[in-house]
Motif scaffolding. Structure first.
Motif, PDB file in Angstrom:
ATOM      1  N   ASN A 101      -7.208  40.195  33.558  1.00 49.14           N
ATOM      2  CA  ASN A 101      -7.144  40.317  32.103  1.00 49.14           C
ATOM      3  C   ASN A 101      -5.750  40.703  31.622  1.00 49.14           C
ATOM      4  OD1 ASN A 101      -9.763  39.576  31.304  1.00 49.14           O
ATOM      5  ND2 ASN A 101     -10.536  41.526  32.036  1.00 49.14           N
ATOM      6  N   ILE A 102      -5.043  41.537  32.380  1.00 46.54           N
ATOM      7  CA  ILE A 102      -3.676  41.896  32.005  1.00 46.54           C
ATOM      8  C   ILE A 102      -2.777  40.662  32.083  1.00 46.54           C
ATOM      9  CG2 ILE A 102      -1.633  43.197  32.716  1.00 46.54           C
ATOM     10  CD1 ILE A 102      -3.498  45.483  33.484  1.00 46.54           C
ATOM     11  N   THR A 103      -2.893  39.924  33.180  1.00 48.67           N
ATOM     12  CA  THR A 103      -2.103  38.699  33.328  1.00 48.67           C
ATOM     13  C   THR A 103      -2.440  37.714  32.213  1.00 48.67           C
ATOM     14  OG1 THR A 103      -2.128  39.018  35.714  1.00 48.67           O
ATOM     15  CG2 THR A 103      -1.504  36.841  34.919  1.00 48.67           C
ATOM     16  N   SER A 104      -3.712  37.582  31.912  1.00 43.44           N
ATOM     17  CA  SER A 104      -4.132  36.700  30.820  1.00 43.44           C
ATOM     18  C   SER A 104      -3.575  37.181  29.488  1.00 43.44           C
ATOM     19  CB  SER A 104      -5.650  36.633  30.744  1.00 43.44           C
ATOM     20  OG  SER A 104      -6.174  36.127  31.932  1.00 43.44           O
ATOM     21  N   GLY A 105      -3.505  38.502  29.300  1.00 43.86           N
ATOM     22  CA  GLY A 105      -2.932  39.051  28.076  1.00 43.86           C
ATOM     23  C   GLY A 105      -1.469  38.675  27.916  1.00 43.86           C
ATOM     24  N   VAL A 106      -0.726  38.679  29.027  1.00 45.00           N
ATOM     25  CA  VAL A 106       0.682  38.266  28.978  1.00 45.00           C
ATOM     26  C   VAL A 106       0.780  36.781  28.640  1.00 45.00           C
ATOM     27  CG1 VAL A 106       2.774  37.971  30.356  1.00 45.00           C
ATOM     28  CG2 VAL A 106       1.461  40.078  30.543  1.00 45.00           C
ATOM     29  N   ILE A 107      -0.064  35.964  29.269  1.00 47.36           N
ATOM     30  CA  ILE A 107      -0.060  34.525  28.989  1.00 47.36           C
ATOM     31  C   ILE A 107      -0.430  34.269  27.537  1.00 47.36           C
ATOM     32  CG2 ILE A 107      -1.232  32.336  29.514  1.00 47.36           C
ATOM     33  CD1 ILE A 107      -1.460  33.394  32.428  1.00 47.36           C
ATOM     34  N   LEU A 108      -1.437  34.976  27.044  1.00 44.89           N
ATOM     35  CA  LEU A 108      -1.852  34.796  25.652  1.00 44.89           C
ATOM     36  C   LEU A 108      -0.747  35.213  24.676  1.00 44.89           C
ATOM     37  CD1 LEU A 108      -5.552  36.045  25.699  1.00 44.89           C
ATOM     38  CD2 LEU A 108      -4.729  33.701  25.572  1.00 44.89           C
ATOM     39  N   GLN A 119     -10.415  32.256  12.255  1.00 41.86           N
ATOM     40  CA  GLN A 119     -11.809  32.094  12.663  1.00 41.86           C
ATOM     41  C   GLN A 119     -11.844  31.026  13.754  1.00 41.86           C
ATOM     42  OE1 GLN A 119     -14.507  31.254   9.467  1.00 41.86           O
ATOM     43  NE2 GLN A 119     -16.241  30.917  10.819  1.00 41.86           N
ATOM     44  N   ILE A 120     -12.411  31.396  14.908  1.00 42.19           N
ATOM     45  CA  ILE A 120     -12.446  30.486  16.049  1.00 42.19           C
ATOM     46  C   ILE A 120     -13.867  30.303  16.552  1.00 42.19           C
ATOM     47  CG2 ILE A 120     -10.093  31.024  16.812  1.00 42.19           C
ATOM     48  CD1 ILE A 120     -11.365  32.820  18.994  1.00 42.19           C
ATOM     49  N   LYS A 121     -14.034  29.261  17.352  1.00 40.33           N
ATOM     50  CA  LYS A 121     -15.305  29.046  18.038  1.00 40.33           C
ATOM     51  C   LYS A 121     -14.981  28.910  19.514  1.00 40.33           C
ATOM     52  CE  LYS A 121     -19.423  26.271  18.343  1.00 40.33           C
ATOM     53  NZ  LYS A 121     -20.248  25.238  17.726  1.00 40.33           N
ATOM     54  N   ILE A 122     -15.640  29.737  20.347  1.00 38.40           N
ATOM     55  CA  ILE A 122     -15.487  29.673  21.798  1.00 38.40           C
ATOM     56  C   ILE A 122     -16.674  28.886  22.326  1.00 38.40           C
ATOM     57  CG2 ILE A 122     -15.340  30.998  23.930  1.00 38.40           C
ATOM     58  CD1 ILE A 122     -14.227  33.320  22.224  1.00 38.40           C
ATOM     59  N   HIS A 123     -16.374  27.775  22.980  1.00 37.76           N
ATOM     60  CA  HIS A 123     -17.417  26.875  23.476  1.00 37.76           C
ATOM     61  C   HIS A 123     -17.874  27.334  24.857  1.00 37.76           C
ATOM     62  CE1 HIS A 123     -16.613  24.045  20.221  1.00 37.76           C
ATOM     63  NE2 HIS A 123     -15.343  24.367  20.403  1.00 37.76           N
ATOM     64  N   ASP A 135      -8.578  41.675  16.545  1.00 32.55           N
ATOM     65  CA  ASP A 135      -7.457  42.289  17.249  1.00 32.55           C
ATOM     66  C   ASP A 135      -7.303  41.633  18.616  1.00 32.55           C
ATOM     67  OD1 ASP A 135      -5.323  43.933  17.723  1.00 32.55           O
ATOM     68  OD2 ASP A 135      -6.462  45.792  17.824  1.00 32.55           O
ATOM     69  N   ILE A 136      -6.070  41.620  19.115  1.00 36.85           N
ATOM     70  CA  ILE A 136      -5.793  41.078  20.438  1.00 36.85           C
ATOM     71  C   ILE A 136      -5.189  42.210  21.254  1.00 36.85           C
ATOM     72  CG2 ILE A 136      -4.554  39.339  21.758  1.00 36.85           C
ATOM     73  CD1 ILE A 136      -4.489  37.642  19.182  1.00 36.85           C
ATOM     74  N   LYS A 137      -5.910  42.657  22.257  1.00 37.07           N
ATOM     75  CA  LYS A 137      -5.494  43.782  23.098  1.00 37.07           C
ATOM     76  C   LYS A 137      -4.995  43.272  24.450  1.00 37.07           C
ATOM     77  CE  LYS A 137      -7.154  47.070  20.355  1.00 37.07           C
ATOM     78  NZ  LYS A 137      -6.391  48.117  19.779  1.00 37.07           N
ATOM     79  N   ALA A 138      -4.603  44.207  25.320  1.00 40.15           N
ATOM     80  CA  ALA A 138      -4.105  43.846  26.650  1.00 40.15           C
ATOM     81  C   ALA A 138      -5.217  43.273  27.521  1.00 40.15           C
ATOM     82  CB  ALA A 138      -3.498  45.066  27.330  1.00 40.15           C
ATOM     83  N   PHE A 139      -6.447  43.770  27.362  1.00 34.73           N
ATOM     84  CA  PHE A 139      -7.549  43.353  28.216  1.00 34.73           C
ATOM     85  C   PHE A 139      -8.523  42.403  27.540  1.00 34.73           C
ATOM     86  CE2 PHE A 139      -6.363  47.589  29.788  1.00 34.73           C
ATOM     87  CZ  PHE A 139      -6.064  47.259  31.095  1.00 34.73           C
ATOM     88  N   GLN A 140      -8.661  42.499  26.231  1.00 33.55           N
ATOM     89  CA  GLN A 140      -9.687  41.720  25.561  1.00 33.55           C
ATOM     90  C   GLN A 140      -9.314  41.409  24.118  1.00 33.55           C
ATOM     91  OE1 GLN A 140     -10.393  45.070  26.324  1.00 33.55           O
ATOM     92  NE2 GLN A 140     -10.491  45.916  24.291  1.00 33.55           N
ATOM     93  N   LEU A 141     -10.079  40.485  23.559  1.00 31.21           N
ATOM     94  CA  LEU A 141      -9.996  40.130  22.148  1.00 31.21           C
ATOM     95  C   LEU A 141     -11.121  40.854  21.424  1.00 31.21           C
ATOM     96  CD1 LEU A 141      -7.924  37.796  22.014  1.00 31.21           C
ATOM     97  CD2 LEU A 141      -9.747  36.358  21.208  1.00 31.21           C
ATOM     98  N   ASN A 155      -9.840  38.598  28.032  1.00 35.10           N
ATOM     99  CA  ASN A 155      -8.751  37.630  27.940  1.00 35.10           C
ATOM    100  C   ASN A 155      -8.847  36.548  29.004  1.00 35.10           C
ATOM    101  OD1 ASN A 155      -7.588  38.898  25.759  1.00 35.10           O
ATOM    102  ND2 ASN A 155      -6.163  40.092  26.982  1.00 35.10           N
ATOM    103  N   SER A 156      -9.264  36.921  30.214  1.00 36.87           N
ATOM    104  CA  SER A 156      -9.325  35.933  31.293  1.00 36.87           C
ATOM    105  C   SER A 156     -10.357  34.849  30.987  1.00 36.87           C
ATOM    106  CB  SER A 156      -9.635  36.608  32.624  1.00 36.87           C
ATOM    107  OG  SER A 156     -10.872  37.275  32.567  1.00 36.87           O
ATOM    108  N   LEU A 157     -11.468  35.216  30.359  1.00 40.70           N
ATOM    109  CA  LEU A 157     -12.475  34.213  29.999  1.00 40.70           C
ATOM    110  C   LEU A 157     -11.983  33.315  28.877  1.00 40.70           C
ATOM    111  CD1 LEU A 157     -15.875  36.130  30.128  1.00 40.70           C
ATOM    112  CD2 LEU A 157     -14.958  34.469  31.744  1.00 40.70           C
ATOM    113  N   LEU A 158     -11.162  33.859  28.009  1.00 42.02           N
ATOM    114  CA  LEU A 158     -10.647  33.083  26.890  1.00 42.02           C
ATOM    115  C   LEU A 158      -9.771  31.933  27.381  1.00 42.02           C
ATOM    116  CD1 LEU A 158     -10.814  33.224  23.805  1.00 42.02           C
ATOM    117  CD2 LEU A 158      -8.595  34.294  23.849  1.00 42.02           C
ATOM    118  N   LEU A 159      -9.065  32.154  28.497  1.00 40.23           N
ATOM    119  CA  LEU A 159      -8.234  31.093  29.055  1.00 40.23           C
ATOM    120  C   LEU A 159      -9.067  30.042  29.796  1.00 40.23           C
ATOM    121  CD1 LEU A 159      -5.168  33.078  30.420  1.00 40.23           C
ATOM    122  CD2 LEU A 159      -5.315  31.714  28.336  1.00 40.23           C
ATOM    123  N   GLN A 160     -10.304  30.378  30.128  1.00 42.46           N
ATOM    124  CA  GLN A 160     -11.148  29.468  30.887  1.00 42.46           C
ATOM    125  C   GLN A 160     -12.054  28.619  30.000  1.00 42.46           C
ATOM    126  OE1 GLN A 160     -13.329  31.821  33.713  1.00 42.46           O
ATOM    127  NE2 GLN A 160     -11.490  32.798  34.495  1.00 42.46           N
TER     128      GLN A 160
END
Length: 179
Positions: A101-108, A119-123, A135-141, A155-160
């Motif tokens: 999640n930290i790595t994903s936070g840096v990528i995000l 406003q977003i939709k996560i499929h 809010d967008i944090k280091a570990f999660q949205l 965050n890691s799930l958001l990239l997937q």
């Protein structure tokens, strides 16, 4: 007093040079992160989080280089670092998701096209989510659904998962409705 410093003049010069070079590196990395943050309209809290990561990286490099300057041999240094990394690796194996999640936070930070208020939709097959980014944090949205429910999404799930932009800056529209 001169006898104390004279044998170590070259080490002192190299130490000063390393510190100056690393301060310049730190300044340039922070300036770059700040520019990217402003250009992409990233929240100040996320930029400050990136500054903490940069500080950690520079301190780690400084410790490594200063140990080399002051005469610690590469074989000894590699033994110490490999031992430390082995212990840290075993300790963090159980919490790999945190590192992910930290790595994903840096990528995000550098490549996430959506901002706070969008406003977003996560499929997601099991549980599709339509919400506003709060809010967008280091570990999660932090996402707020249209029903008012707060969801913390890793965050890691958001990239997937595929993400669709429904509405740009939905908070601005809510403020217009209130007027």
């Amino acid at each position: 007093m001169e006898e104390l410093f004279y044998p170590h003049v070259s080490e002192i010069k190299y130490t000063v040079a390393v510190i100056i070079i690393l301060l310049i590196l730190r300044f340039s990395l922070k300036t770059t992160a700040n520019r990217v943050g402003k250009r992409q309209d990233i929240n100040l809290a996320r930029i400050k989080l990136m500054f903490r990561y940069i500080n950690f990286l520079v301190v780690f490099i400084a410790i490594f280089l200063l140990l080399l300057v002051w005469g610690v041999e590469v074989t000894q240094l590699s033994l110490v670092f490999s031992s430390v990394f082995a212990v840290v690796g075993v300790a963090l194996f159980a919490v790999w998701s945190i590192l992910s999640n930290i790595t994903s936070g840096v990528i995000l930070f550098f490549s996430f096209p959506y901002k706070i208020g969008d406003q977003i939709k996560i499929h997601d097959k099991e549980a599709p989510i339509e919400a506003i980014i709060e809010d967008i944090k280091a570990f999660q949205l932090h996402l707020r659904t249209l029903e008012g429910e707060l969801i913390t999404y890793p965050n890691s799930l958001l990239l997937q998962k595929p993400v669709t932009l429904i509405k740009k800056d939905a908070f601005a529209d809510e403020g217009k409705d209130a007027l």
